[in-house]
Design a protein around this motif. Structure first.
Motif, PDB file in Angstrom:
ATOM      1  N   ILE A 228      -7.316 -25.713  21.702  1.00 11.72           N
ATOM      2  CA  ILE A 228      -7.937 -26.482  22.783  1.00 11.72           C
ATOM      3  C   ILE A 228      -6.867 -27.243  23.537  1.00 11.72           C
ATOM      4  N   GLY A 229      -6.981 -27.266  24.884  1.00 10.88           N
ATOM      5  CA  GLY A 229      -6.126 -28.099  25.707  1.00 10.88           C
ATOM      6  C   GLY A 229      -4.768 -27.491  25.971  1.00 10.88           C
ATOM      7  N   ALA A 230      -4.024 -28.218  26.824  1.00 10.09           N
ATOM      8  CA  ALA A 230      -2.694 -27.738  27.199  1.00 10.09           C
ATOM      9  C   ALA A 230      -1.754 -27.714  26.014  1.00 10.09           C
ATOM     10  N   ALA A 231      -1.990 -28.632  25.062  1.00 10.14           N
ATOM     11  CA  ALA A 231      -1.119 -28.681  23.882  1.00 10.14           C
ATOM     12  C   ALA A 231      -1.506 -27.649  22.840  1.00 10.14           C
ATOM     13  N   LYS A 232      -2.559 -26.874  23.110  1.00  5.87           N
ATOM     14  CA  LYS A 232      -3.021 -25.843  22.175  1.00  5.87           C
ATOM     15  C   LYS A 232      -3.295 -26.425  20.784  1.00  5.87           C
ATOM     16  N   GLN A 233      -4.013 -27.558  20.773  1.00  2.00           N
ATOM     17  CA  GLN A 233      -4.344 -28.180  19.496  1.00  2.00           C
ATOM     18  C   GLN A 233      -5.355 -27.321  18.762  1.00  2.00           C
ATOM     19  N   GLN A 234      -5.121 -27.135  17.456  1.00  5.00           N
ATOM     20  CA  GLN A 234      -5.966 -26.270  16.643  1.00  5.00           C
ATOM     21  C   GLN A 234      -7.174 -27.034  16.111  1.00  5.00           C
ATOM     22  N   PHE A 235      -8.360 -26.473  16.311  1.00  8.09           N
ATOM     23  CA  PHE A 235      -9.595 -26.973  15.719  1.00  8.09           C
ATOM     24  C   PHE A 235     -10.182 -25.848  14.891  1.00  8.09           C
ATOM     25  N   CYS A 236     -10.445 -26.118  13.596  1.00  9.82           N
ATOM     26  CA  CYS A 236     -10.842 -25.047  12.676  1.00  9.82           C
ATOM     27  C   CYS A 236     -12.122 -25.380  11.934  1.00  9.82           C
ATOM     28  N   ASN A 237     -12.789 -24.310  11.460  1.00 10.83           N
ATOM     29  CA  ASN A 237     -13.911 -24.483  10.541  1.00 10.83           C
ATOM     30  C   ASN A 237     -13.404 -25.022   9.207  1.00 10.83           C
ATOM     31  N   ALA A 238     -14.308 -25.549   8.401  1.00  7.16           N
ATOM     32  CA  ALA A 238     -13.937 -25.969   7.055  1.00  7.16           C
ATOM     33  C   ALA A 238     -13.426 -24.758   6.282  1.00  7.16           C
ATOM     34  N   GLY A 239     -12.228 -24.877   5.722  1.00 10.98           N
ATOM     35  CA  GLY A 239     -11.632 -23.763   4.990  1.00 10.98           C
ATOM     36  C   GLY A 239     -11.204 -22.616   5.882  1.00 10.98           C
ATOM     37  N   ARG A 240     -11.204 -22.830   7.199  1.00 13.20           N
ATOM     38  CA  ARG A 240     -10.843 -21.805   8.189  1.00 13.20           C
ATOM     39  C   ARG A 240     -11.712 -20.548   8.073  1.00 13.20           C
ATOM     40  N   THR A 241     -12.936 -20.726   7.585  1.00 12.74           N
ATOM     41  CA  THR A 241     -13.845 -19.590   7.424  1.00 12.74           C
ATOM     42  C   THR A 241     -14.186 -18.992   8.789  1.00 12.74           C
ATOM     43  N   ALA A 242     -14.072 -17.655   8.910  1.00  8.55           N
ATOM     44  CA  ALA A 242     -14.405 -16.958  10.152  1.00  8.55           C
ATOM     45  C   ALA A 242     -15.838 -16.438  10.072  1.00  8.55           C
ATOM     46  N   ASN A 243     -16.625 -16.728  11.117  1.00 11.96           N
ATOM     47  CA  ASN A 243     -18.017 -16.287  11.149  1.00 11.96           C
ATOM     48  C   ASN A 243     -18.252 -15.109  12.085  1.00 11.96           C
ATOM     49  N   GLY A 244     -17.195 -14.630  12.761  1.00 13.94           N
ATOM     50  CA  GLY A 244     -17.347 -13.511  13.676  1.00 13.94           C
ATOM     51  C   GLY A 244     -18.085 -13.918  14.933  1.00 13.94           C
ATOM     52  N   THR A 245     -18.676 -12.963  15.600  1.00 12.75           N
ATOM     53  CA  THR A 245     -19.404 -13.227  16.838  1.00 12.75           C
ATOM     54  C   THR A 245     -20.802 -13.738  16.504  1.00 12.75           C
ATOM     55  N   VAL A 246     -21.130 -14.928  17.043  1.00 15.12           N
ATOM     56  CA  VAL A 246     -22.418 -15.551  16.725  1.00 15.12           C
ATOM     57  C   VAL A 246     -23.072 -16.034  18.006  1.00 15.12           C
ATOM     58  N   THR A 247     -24.397 -16.039  17.998  1.00 16.76           N
ATOM     59  CA  THR A 247     -25.179 -16.674  19.056  1.00 16.76           C
ATOM     60  C   THR A 247     -25.682 -18.021  18.531  1.00 16.76           C
ATOM     61  N   LEU A 248     -26.392 -18.763  19.366  1.00 16.93           N
ATOM     62  CA  LEU A 248     -26.767 -20.126  19.003  1.00 16.93           C
ATOM     63  C   LEU A 248     -27.549 -20.220  17.689  1.00 16.93           C
ATOM     64  N   PRO A 249     -28.636 -19.461  17.480  1.00 16.34           N
ATOM     65  CA  PRO A 249     -29.367 -19.616  16.213  1.00 16.34           C
ATOM     66  C   PRO A 249     -28.484 -19.372  14.989  1.00 16.34           C
ATOM     67  N   ARG A 250     -27.648 -18.349  15.056  1.00 17.00           N
ATOM     68  CA  ARG A 250     -26.771 -18.054  13.929  1.00 17.00           C
ATOM     69  C   ARG A 250     -25.711 -19.143  13.766  1.00 17.00           C
TER      70      ARG A 250
END
Length: 686
Positions: free
Chosen positions: A402-424
């Motif tokens: 995020i942002g010009a500084a490319k600050q990293q924002f991650c899920n807890a444990g960096r878990t990847a959820n793939g492509t999701v829509t709002l309900p998921r």
């Protein structure tokens, strides 16, 4: 012709000027004698009856007769607070030496001067003076032996009482046994000025249950006497100090009676002359359900005692009208301890910070970041702003820059959820999905995320009928600028350089950034909300946009007959438009989170009857500087006859599924008469 002086000389004739002076003096003398005569005639003839009445009044003393306070009841009429009769021992200040009252006045002046000194420059402690006469000291020793008190303690109470209100009776001891009461009455000649009275003390049949809600009572203070709400209340009256007791004091208090007693020239009673009976206070019926309250407090206390967590709170509301079904805060306390006088040392031991501040109601005054329980609010803001639709796919690789500084924002444990829509995204609590929404909402004029949060009840008091509610904070650009300016003013005032690393601790003086909005989107950053505010927000989601005003008081009733005298109207709910399509997508995600595989609280509700009592809930794990993770869970069941919203938080309790969600399940089981099963969830999401 000139007058002849008897000594042989001639007296000069009287001049017109001298004659005028003599005439003026004569008129003045006559006028003065006339005034004196008229005043005597006025006092003896016209005002004679008035002064006769005053003379008679000087032979009469009026003693206050305490009115019993009205009981506080739950929704089914079961008592939360009631009365019991006790004996109180008092001293008549008029029977104390004038030197004692003067010493108390001097001590009070010294204490007042000391309290006005600048903070950090306090002087030595000012000791309370000893009894001013040997006879008084002997009286205190004799009374101390009877009451099992030290004469020094009696002297301290006398001085403190005389300092506050010089002419009010001095309470020496409250709730003395019947044997001591009888002993004092039988030997009244040995205890001059000692009065034994019957009083009503509050009794709490459920011990510490709902302690912060019920509140405490005590004698009205000099500062309270000046308040408009206590206009006409006399010194010594028992009034509500905290909680329901204070909020509904004017109904519960009643009207004290009076007993007029004739006394002789030495102030000794000769017998009663008249009595005005007290008027008991009225009963207050509340919306609380004692069984649900007890279940919530018990499971919260056991969770903290046996598992993670150091403190916590819960709120249960009826989303249709805002009635508070249960509200608890832990640590708690036994309010009967405060029904009688207590020393400051003991007060600090039982209720200070080291004891966990049990009188502090975390349900309405505890302000925390809410973690992912905030995500439905972010979803509404994004849908209303057109950032996404319910079916917009967003890739969640586990982290996002995020942002010009490319600050990293991650899920807890960096878990990847793939492509999701709002309900998921709500079901699995995808942080990256909502980080993305926070980033995109930040670029829209008017800060729609903050606007939606405030519309749903965050950032301002809910208006509950309890004292001590905190407003909370929904951070935005204006707030960031205000706290930055406060920090700069503080630094200038204390001559701290603006570029110094350590300052006043108010703010780092930086401007609002996109990172602030990203953190807010997942309930982090500078967001501050109470469990009650989150319950109100989820009530609006459940009832399609009606922001209710939470309340405890339901009706005022006659204490003797139970007849309803007045229905308490909390006011109409505030309407917020929630797009039906957006709401349906959010409801889908909340229900899946509590019922479907991969849902963050699905394992907590394993075996739950989702068909008859469908749960719509969201876990939250908030990060607080200097603390462990804070566990959150907010949920509702839209049952037709008994709908309910529950918000639970546990300080230092870990992930939302570990502590808060299981507590909510046990409370729902109590409400819907299901098996009370505590199941700690395994989801490690924020």
């Amino acid at each position: 012709m000139s007058a002849i002086d008897p000594s042989g000389g001639r007296v000069p004739p009287i001049t017109p000027q001298l004659a005028l002076r003599v005439a003026v003096l004569g008129v003045l003398a006559f006028a003065l004698f006339g005034i004196v005569f008229f005043r005597l005639w006025y006092l003896q003839v016209l005002s004679g009856d008035q002064y006769l009445r005053q003379a008679r009044d000087n032979r009469v003393r009026e003693l206050s007769v305490q009115a019993p306070r009205g009981p506080v009841l739950d929704r089914n009429g079961d008592p939360l607070v009631e009365n019991r009769v006790a004996t109180i021992v008092k001293l008549d200040p008029e029977r104390l030496p004038a030197s004692e009252r003067d010493a108390a006045a001097r001590w009070g002046q010294q204490m007042t001067a000391r309290s006005r000194r600048r903070k950090g420059h306090k002087g030595p402690l000012i000791p309370i003076p000893r009894a001013t006469t040997p006879r008084l000291e002997l009286r205190f020793k004799r009374l101390g032996r009877a009451l099992s008190m030290s004469p020094r303690t009696i002297q301290e109470r006398v001085v403190r009482s005389l300092t506050l209100v010089p002419y009010a009776s001095v309470t020496v001891k409250t709730d003395v046994p019947a044997t001591i009461r009888n002993y004092l009455l039988e030997r009244s000649d040995q205890f001059p000025g000692v009065d034994v009275q019957k009083v009503y003390l509050r009794r709490y049949p459920n011990k510490d249950l709902g302690a912060q809600l019920e509140g405490t009572v005590g004698e009205i203070s000099p500062s309270e006497l000046k308040l408009p709400r206590f206009r006409g209340v006399r010194q010594g009256t028992i009034v509500g100090k905290e909680g329901i007791e204070r909020a509904y004091d004017r109904y519960l208090r009643g009207v004290d009676g009076a007993q007029r007693i004739t006394v002789d020239a030495l102030g000794r009673p000769k017998g009663p002359t008249a009595q005005r009976d007290p008027v008991p206070g009225r009963a207050l019926r509340t919306s609380l359900d004692l069984d649900l309250q007890g279940t919530g407090e018990d499971v919260l206390a056991r969770t903290i005692a046996t598992g993670p967590g150091t403190a916590g709170a819960f709120v249960a509301l009826d989303p249709r009208n805002g009635e508070v079904l249960a509200m608890g805060s832990n640590p708690s306390y036994d309010p009967s301890v405060l029904a009688r006088p207590i020393t400051k040392k003991r007060l600090d031991q039982l209720f200070g910070e080291n004891a966990g501040s049990p009188r502090f109601d975390r349900a309405i005054g505890g302000l925390y970041p809410t973690g992912s329980t905030f995500k439905p609010i972010t979803a509404f803001a994004a849908l209303n702003a057109g950032i996404i639709t319910p079916s917009t796919p967003i890739n969640d690789p586990g982290c996002i820059s995020i942002g010009a500084a490319k600050q990293q924002f991650c899920n807890a444990g960096r878990t990847a959820n793939g492509t999701v829509t709002l309900p998921r995204a709500i079901q699995v609590s995808s942080d990256v999905f909502f980080y993305t929404l926070g980033r995109d909402l930040n670029s829209i004029e008017g800060q729609p995320l903050q606007r939606m949060a405030r519309r749903l009840g965050l950032g301002a008091p809910t208006g509950i009928d309890l004292p001590g509610e905190a407003a909370g904070n929904v951070p935005d650009r204006r707030w960031r600028a205000l706290v930055g300016e406060s920090e700069r003013r503080c630094r200038r005032r204390h001559h701290i350089p603006l570029d110094a690393v350590a300052g006043c601790g108010i703010s780092d003086m930086r401007p609002w950034t996109v990172g602030d909005n990203v953190n807010l989107a997942v309930g982090q950053g500078d967001l501050q909300a109470s469990p009650l505010q989150m319950a109100v927000a989820y009530s609006a989601i459940e009832n399609d946009g009606r922001v209710v005003r939470p309340h405890l008081g339901v009706a005022v009733e006659d204490s003797a007959t139970g007849r309803e005298l007045q229905r308490i109207d909390p006011g109409a709910p505030r309407r917020v438009h929630l797009d039906p399509t957006a709401r349906q997508a959010i409801l889908q995600g909340l229900h899946a989170a509590a019922s479907q595989s991969g849902g963050t609280s699905a394992d907590v509700f394993k075996g739950w009857d989702q068909r008859d009592f469908p749960v719509f809930g969201k876990t939250g794990t908030a990060q607080r500087p200097g603390h462990g993770d804070q566990s959150w869970y907010v949920c509702f069941v839209p049952n037709k006859s008994r709908p309910i919203v529950i918000a639970v938080t546990v300080e230092d309790g870990g992930f939302g599924a570990e502590a808060a969600a299981p507590i909510a399940r046990v409370m729902l089981a109590q409400w819907f008469n299901q098996k009370k099963t505590f199941i700690a969830g395994s989801s490690h999401t924020r």
